[in-house]
Design an enzyme around this catalytic site. Structure first.
Site, mmCIF file in Angstrom:
data_model
loop_
_atom_site.group_PDB
_atom_site.id
_atom_site.type_symbol
_atom_site.label_atom_id
_atom_site.label_comp_id
_atom_site.label_asym_id
_atom_site.label_seq_id
_atom_site.Cartn_x
_atom_site.Cartn_y
_atom_site.Cartn_z
ATOM 1 N N HIS A 557 18.922 30.411 118.145
ATOM 2 C CA HIS A 557 19.242 31.734 117.606
ATOM 3 C C HIS A 557 19.418 31.660 116.091
ATOM 4 O O HIS A 557 20.479 31.986 115.555
ATOM 5 C CB HIS A 557 20.490 32.300 118.280
ATOM 6 C CG HIS A 557 20.254 32.755 119.678
ATOM 7 N ND1 HIS A 557 20.538 31.967 120.778
ATOM 8 C CD2 HIS A 557 19.741 33.915 120.171
ATOM 9 C CE1 HIS A 557 20.220 32.626 121.882
ATOM 10 N NE2 HIS A 557 19.733 33.805 121.546
ATOM 11 N N HIS A 561 14.129 33.015 115.086
ATOM 12 C CA HIS A 561 14.241 33.929 116.226
ATOM 13 C C HIS A 561 14.438 35.360 115.733
ATOM 14 O O HIS A 561 13.820 36.300 116.260
ATOM 15 C CB HIS A 561 15.407 33.510 117.114
ATOM 16 C CG HIS A 561 15.747 34.531 118.159
ATOM 17 N ND1 HIS A 561 14.921 34.820 119.233
ATOM 18 C CD2 HIS A 561 16.833 35.339 118.287
ATOM 19 C CE1 HIS A 561 15.479 35.757 119.979
ATOM 20 N NE2 HIS A 561 16.638 36.091 119.431
ATOM 21 N N HIS A 597 19.534 41.597 114.524
ATOM 22 C CA HIS A 597 20.097 41.671 115.875
ATOM 23 C C HIS A 597 20.891 40.433 116.293
ATOM 24 O O HIS A 597 21.750 40.516 117.167
ATOM 25 C CB HIS A 597 18.972 41.933 116.890
ATOM 26 C CG HIS A 597 18.312 40.688 117.387
ATOM 27 N ND1 HIS A 597 17.423 39.958 116.615
ATOM 28 C CD2 HIS A 597 18.430 40.018 118.560
ATOM 29 C CE1 HIS A 597 17.017 38.913 117.293
ATOM 30 N NE2 HIS A 597 17.609 38.912 118.474
ATOM 31 N N ASP A 598 20.617 39.261 115.724
ATOM 32 C CA ASP A 598 21.353 38.040 116.101
ATOM 33 C C ASP A 598 21.943 37.326 114.889
ATOM 34 O O ASP A 598 22.248 36.131 114.962
ATOM 35 C CB ASP A 598 20.435 37.066 116.856
ATOM 36 C CG ASP A 598 20.552 37.227 118.365
ATOM 37 O OD1 ASP A 598 21.581 37.769 118.824
ATOM 38 O OD2 ASP A 598 19.616 36.828 119.087
ATOM 39 N N ASP A 718 13.433 40.730 122.242
ATOM 40 C CA ASP A 718 14.373 39.607 122.312
ATOM 41 C C ASP A 718 13.855 38.512 123.243
ATOM 42 O O ASP A 718 14.126 37.326 123.035
ATOM 43 C CB ASP A 718 15.732 40.120 122.790
ATOM 44 C CG ASP A 718 16.869 39.215 122.360
ATOM 45 O OD1 ASP A 718 16.657 38.355 121.494
ATOM 46 O OD2 ASP A 718 17.986 39.376 122.886
#
EC number: 3.1.4.35
Length: 854
Positions: A557, A561, A597-598, A718
């Site tokens: 992550h 990614h 998002h991460d 994702d």
């Protein structure tokens, strides 16, 4: 033609201004000295009149010194040297006024200043001070009466003390001393001793003394006021920062004191300090009393606090500020610990007094360690100790400060500052009732600190890697206009085809992290939002670079990614034709959500955050990490130099933030199963429309349905690694598994729990089987439905099916090996059982190589 003596005298009498200017220039002491034939310096007594002529020059020099120098001692030193010459005094000295333990005293700062003295020789170091209480000596008398004193013969003066003469082997005959005042307060005393050209100082000397001391008085006033201002500033900072830390920790006095004392360490102006925390128990437990009642131990006979508690320090926290900063926590310290062995903390806890000790080694009441305390060679020189008292007037601890940083003893202002701190901390002990309200703020603080630790904004040098304005234009990006930046980016960005950012099979394996940043910038240009929404190009570059740095360098992550998710979102919109349902503003928000998002992912899932009681879990009740990623993204966007939304109007800004909220929270797989049925219903509904244009017009106006589709798109993005070509997907799957195994290791070692099979590296051989299960249970639905929804997305579903076959083949191969091993073990077990049965039925016994049966 020459003038006669009478004519010259007449001319000078008639032109006094010319005469003054001429003789002022020609008859300065320096010129007279130079004119001396034997090279000897001029006799100062004979030049007394010339010194008076030069008075204006001297005063001007003093004013210039005051303007140019910020060093009080240097300016006053020059004044004293000048006074020695003008007064024909043997020497002058400066005594500074201060208070310790409520007692006023005078200490030497400049001592024995003579006309030819050097500042360094006259400046008195703190450990060599001569200190006079106000009831001793002429200087003490001057400070008490606040009046000038001219002592013609010290032998006849009842106030004279020969203490200083005995120390310095000097004979004082007469003296002239005056106080330096700041309003009604004494700041210092200046003294001249031993008139050289007369039996004593005259009234004329007094006038000269006061005239020149006006300058010293002015500068000492400025110095004194500056010192008081500095002390009040430090005091304000101490109270402000201690209040800050006190209200962060309301449940534990130990942590509360530690945080406050550590934060304000820079303002305490000492080399070391320790905090001794007192046991607040007033009554002993019954099992502690039994041994005394049974006569097995002696009752406590030591000192007690004013409220009757036994003085027991259950913990000492030692803050080392000299050399390398260090904090030492000593639980249940012994009585001979260096911080307690002197007896000073116990005395302060017993009496409640503030104790200020100027010379620790010479103190008779308390026995401080005389030698070096540790290997650093640190010595105890002066000490300030005071109680920490709560609102109930109970002494809860003792704070002891060692060695003022400038080498001087602690003074009244230090006492006031330290007392303000300890008093505030004592009062704050009673504020635990606000703990519940402060709990969430405390967690936010921890998270903010963690964010700052891992996030560094793109700096001026890093931006040159993408926007090389220095090399191209010789200036910074901020100095360039948008057209210039656009031209540079046009050359620096890779373009849409270099790395296939429009393709579902895009792979980052051949790209550097900087390449991915450039591709991210390129996607915004391809969407057409840079010009439409007036995104400053420098801000866009800084934002993408900062996003990449916001991702931690963990196994899966990470920034790669994050970019892959944003690229898949871009591809779904552009290549998958889903952009037809969304406006440019919405596409702008969706790609940005993919990038964020991460961000700041820790390599562990939501369940681990709860099990480990991470502050994130206390702050966010559900979708823990997703909400943190969202907050981090908003945090970056709140920075003006990173805010790519800065030129949107209020309604547009609210809309993009709303979409980011939905998109990022939707990446929580726990929510995926709740939205599957709704998404499937929308896909089925689309098949009822024969005209695609009508369907696009309908869905474009259905806000809720668009948000559901967007949420499912985020899930598809994702999980998109599962749809890459096999040679890419197999490598990425190992990265995902490695990160899961790392979490499993943490669960096993930190939480002392057995991880689930997916996170157990001891079951790594089962990875193909787990992958097949994950594809069947989670992935197949989303890509199958999207391929039904838009046939342009079918390549993702096809590659998913192909990857399933590959994983299935590996899983079957593993199962076959396991089955073969099990069959072999079964055969060996049956064979062993058969041999045992034959022996029992009288068959031949097996031969042994170690024993023989007779």
């Amino acid at each position: 033609m020459s003038l006669s003596e009478e004519q010259a005298r007449s001319f000078l009498d008639q032109n006094p201004d010319f005469a003054r200017q001429y003789f002022g220039k020609k008859l300065s002491p320096e010129n007279v000295a130079a004119a001396c034939e034997d090279g000897c310096p001029p006799d100062c007594d004979s030049l007394r009149d010339l010194c008076q002529v030069e008075e204006s020059t001297a005063l001007l020099e003093l004013v210039q010194d005051m303007q140019e120098s910020i060093n009080m001692e240097r300016v006053v030193f020059k004044v004293l040297r000048r006074l020695c010459t003008l007064l024909q005094a043997d020497r002058c000295s400066l005594f500074m006024y201060r208070q310790r333990n409520g007692v006023a005293e005078l200490a030497t700062r400049l001592f024995s200043v003579q006309p030819d003295s050097v500042l360094e020789d006259c400046l008195v170091p703190p450990d060599s001070e001569i200190v006079f209480p106000l009831d001793i000596g002429v200087v003490g008398h001057v400070a008490q009466t606040k009046k000038m004193v001219n002592v013609e013969d010290v032998a006849e003066c009842p106030h004279f003390s020969s203490f200083a003469d005995e120390l310095t082997d000097y004979k004082t005959k007469n003296m002239l001393a005056t106080p330096i005042m700041n309003g009604k307060d004494v700041v210092a005393v200046i003294m001249a001793v031993n008139k050289l050209n007369g039996p004593f100082f005259t009234s004329e000397d007094e006038d000269v003394f006061l005239k020149y001391l006006n300058f010293a008085t002015l500068y000492l006033k400025i110095y004194h006021l500056s010192y008081l201002h500095n002390c009040e500033t430090r005091r304000g900072q101490v109270l402000l920062w201690s209040a800050n830390k006190v209200f962060e920790e309301l449940t534990d006095i130990e942590r509360q004191f530690h945080k406050a004392f550590y934060t304000v360490r820079a303002y305490l102006n000492c080399e070391r300090y320790s905090v001794g925390l007192l046991d607040m128990t007033k009554e002993k437990e019954f099992f502690d009393v039994w041994s005394v009642l049974m006569g097995e131990s002696q009752p406590y006979s030591g000192p007690r606090t004013p409220d009757g508690r036994e003085i027991v320090f259950y913990k000492v926290i030692d803050y080392v500020l000299h050399g390398k900063e260090e904090i030492k926590v000593i639980p249940t310290p012994s009585a001979d610990h260096w911080a307690l062995a002197s007896g000073l903390p116990s005395y302060v806890a017993e009496s409640g007094f503030i104790c200020n000790i100027m010379n620790a080694s010479a103190d008779e009441m308390f026995k401080f360690q005389e030698g070096a305390l540790d290997d650093s060679g640190w010595l105890i020189k002066n000490v300030l100790s005071m109680p920490i008292v709560n609102k109930k007037e109970e002494i809860v601890g003792v704070a002891t400060f060692y060695n003022r940083k400038d080498g001087k003893p602690f003074d009244e202002q230090d006492e006031v500052l330290m007392e303000s701190l300890t008093q505030f901390l004592g009062w704050s002990v009673m504020n635990t009732d606000t703990y519940d309200k402060m709990n969430k703020l405390e967690n936010r603080k921890d998270i903010a600190q963690d964010m700052v630790l891992y996030h560094v904004k793109c700096d001026r040098d890093e931006i040159q890697l993408i926007l090389p304005t220095r090399a191209r234009l010789g200036k910074e990006p901020a100095d360039c206009d948008e057209d210039e930046l656009g031209e540079i980016l046009k050359e620096e960005l890779p373009g849409p085809t270099t790395f296939d950012i429009y393709e579902f099979h895009f792979s980052d394996l051949e790209c550097t992290e900087l390449d991915l940043v450039k591709c991210g910038i390129q996607m915004y240009y391809e969407l057409g939002v840079v010009r439409k929404f007036q995104i400053p190009q420098e801000v866009l570059v800084r934002f993408l670079f900062s996003i990449s740095k916001g991702y931690r360098r963990i196994t899966y992550h990470n920034w790669r990614h994050g970019f892959n998710v944003a690229q898949t979102m871009f591809t779904l919109l552009m290549t998958g034709k889903l952009k037809s349902y969304y406006t440019d503003l919405e596409a702008f928000a969706m790609v940005t959500a993919g990038l964020c998002h991460d961000i700041d992912h820790r390599g562990t899932n939501n369940l681990y955050q709860m099990k480990s009681q991470n502050p994130l879990a206390k702050l966010h009740g559900s979708s823990i990490l997703e909400r943190h990623h969202l907050e981090f993204g908003k945090f970056l966007l709140s920075e003006e130099t990173l805010n790519i939304y800065q030129n949107l109007n209020r309604r547009q800004h609210e809309h993009v933030i709303h979409l980011m909220d939905i998109a990022i929270i939707a990446t929580d797989l726990a929510l995926y199963f709740k939205k599957r049925a709704m998404f499937q219903k929308i896909v089925d509904e689309s098949k009822n429309y024969q005209d695609k244009k009508s369907w696009v017009e309908y869905l474009s106006l259905e806000t809720t349905r668009k948000e559901i589709v967007m949420a499912m798109m985020m899930t598809a993005c994702d999980l998109s690694a599962i749809t890459k070509p096999w040679e890419v997907q197999s490598k990425v799957a190992l990265l995902v598994a490695a990160e899961f195994w790392e979490q499993g290791d943490l669960e096993r070692t930190v939480l002392d729990q057995q991880p689930i099979p997916m996170m157990d590296r001891n079951k790594a051989a089962e990875l193909p089987k787990l992958q097949v299960g994950f594809i069947d249970f989670v992935c197949t639905f989303v890509y199958k439905e999207f391929s039904r929804f838009h046939e342009e997305i079918l390549p993702m579903f096809d590659r998913l099916q192909n990857n399933r076959k590959e994983w299935k083949a590996l899983a079957d191969e593993y199962e076959a090996k396991v089955k073969a091993l099990e069959e072999k073990e079964e055969e060996e077990r049956v064979a062993a059982k058969k041999v045992g049965t034959e022996i029992c039925n009288g068959g031949p016994a097996p031969k042994s190589s170690t024993c023989c049966i007779l």
